[in-house]
Design an enzyme around this catalytic site. Structure first.
Site, PDB file in Angstrom:
ATOM      1  CG  HIS A  21      10.467 -25.105  11.520  1.00 31.65           C
ATOM      2  ND1 HIS A  21      10.706 -24.989  12.864  1.00 31.65           N
ATOM      3  CD2 HIS A  21      11.570 -25.735  11.010  1.00 31.65           C
ATOM      4  CE1 HIS A  21      11.888 -25.537  13.162  1.00 31.65           C
ATOM      5  NE2 HIS A  21      12.432 -25.976  12.046  1.00 31.65           N
ATOM      6  CG  HIS A  49       8.792 -28.833  10.159  1.00 35.40           C
ATOM      7  ND1 HIS A  49       8.507 -28.325  11.397  1.00 35.40           N
ATOM      8  CD2 HIS A  49      10.106 -29.140  10.161  1.00 35.40           C
ATOM      9  CE1 HIS A  49       9.616 -28.300  12.126  1.00 35.40           C
ATOM     10  NE2 HIS A  49      10.602 -28.804  11.398  1.00 35.40           N
ATOM     11  CB  CYS A  61       0.855  -2.539   4.768  1.00 40.26           C
ATOM     12  SG  CYS A  61       0.656  -3.659   6.155  1.00 40.26           S
ATOM     13  CB  THR A  73       2.089  -2.767  11.130  1.00 38.44           C
ATOM     14  OG1 THR A  73       0.859  -3.207  10.530  1.00 38.44           O
ATOM     15  CG2 THR A  73       1.869  -1.432  11.845  1.00 38.44           C
ATOM     16  CG  ASP A  80      -0.341   0.137   2.534  1.00 36.24           C
ATOM     17  OD1 ASP A  80       0.908   0.255   2.601  1.00 36.24           O
ATOM     18  OD2 ASP A  80      -1.071   0.171   3.543  1.00 36.24           O
TER      19      ASP A  80
HETATM   20  C1  RB5 Z   1      -1.986   2.565   6.450  1.00 36.79           C
HETATM   21  O1  RB5 Z   1      -2.021   3.784   7.102  1.00 36.79           O
HETATM   22  C2  RB5 Z   1      -1.778   1.436   7.441  1.00 36.79           C
HETATM   23  O2  RB5 Z   1      -2.936   1.250   8.191  1.00 36.79           O
HETATM   24  C3  RB5 Z   1      -1.388   0.170   6.730  1.00 36.79           C
HETATM   25  O3  RB5 Z   1      -0.260   0.398   5.964  1.00 36.79           O
HETATM   26  C4  RB5 Z   1      -1.041  -1.039   7.570  1.00 36.79           C
HETATM   27  O4  RB5 Z   1      -0.109  -0.734   8.550  1.00 36.79           O
HETATM   28  C5  RB5 Z   1      -2.151  -1.838   8.078  1.00 36.79           C
HETATM   29  O5  RB5 Z   1      -1.956  -2.900   8.705  1.00 36.79           O
END
Ligand code: RB5
Length: 146
Positions: free
Chosen positions: A96, A131, A63, A65, A7
Site C-alpha cells: 500500500h 495506492h 537501530c 528501536t 548503529d
Molecule cells: C542508541 O542508544 C539508540 O538511541 C538508537 O539505537 C535508537 O534506538 C534511536 O532511535
C-alpha cells in the site's frame, strides 16, 4: 542492490540480516557501522541517499528501536521508510505505501521475527492503483516543503 546500515545497537542484528541476504545471493551495500558507537542519522542518511538516487532498489536500517532511523530516513525526498515490528505491517507497507526502506528495532524484536520481516518486505510488490494516488499526495507534500 540492497543498502543496509545500523548503529551500534543494531549491529548484531544487521550482521545476521546480511548473512541471510547473502545466502540468497543478494548484492549488499553495507554502509556501516562496524559495531562502534555512532549516530544513527549519519547511517540513515547514507542508506536513504543510495535509495533515493536509485543506486540501491531498497534499504534496511536497524537501530535500538528503529524509530530514530525511520525519522531520519524519511527526511530525504523520495524515501518512504517504514518501521516494522511484525509480518503484516511489513507486507502491507510494501503493498500500500510502496515503502522503499525497512526500519527495525534490534531491541524490540527477536532475530526470527526480523528475518521474516526482511523476507516479506523484499518479496512483496506494490499494488499500485488507488495506492499510487496516495503516494502522489505524499510527493505533493514533499514538493510543498521545497
Ligand atoms: C542508541 O542508544 C539508540 O538511541 C538508537 O539505537 C535508537 O534506538 C534511536 O532511535
Amino acid at each position: 542492490m540492497i543498502a543496509i546500515g545500523s548503529d551500534h545497537a543494531g549491529y548484531n542484528l544487521k550482521t545476521e540480516i546480511i548473512e541471510q541476504l547473502k545466502a540468497k545471493n543478494m548484492v549488499i551495500l553495507d554502509v556501516g557501522c562496524n559495531g562502534e558507537s555512532c549516530d544513527y542519522p549519519d547511517i540513515a542518511a547514507e542508506v536513504a541517499k543510495n535509495v533515493a538516487e536509485g543506486k540501491c532498489e531498497k534499504g534496511i536500517l536497524i537501530c535500538g528501536t528503529g524509530v530514530g532511523m525511520s525519522i531520519a530516513a524519511n527526511k530525504v525526498n523520495g524515501i518512504r521508510a517504514a518501521l516494522c515490528g511484525d509480518y503484516f505491517t511489513a507486507k502491507y507497507t510494501r503493498m500500500h505505501n510502496d515503502s522503499n526502506i525497512l526500519c527495525m528495532g534490534a531491541r524490540t524484536i527477536g532475530p526470527g521475527t526480523a528475518a521474516e520481516i526482511v523476507d516479506v518486505f523484499l518479496d512483496t510488490e506494490f499494488e499500485g492503483g488507488r495506492h499510487q494516488r496516495r503516494i502522489d499526495k505524499i510527493k505533493d507534500i514533499e514538493n510543498s516543503n521545497k
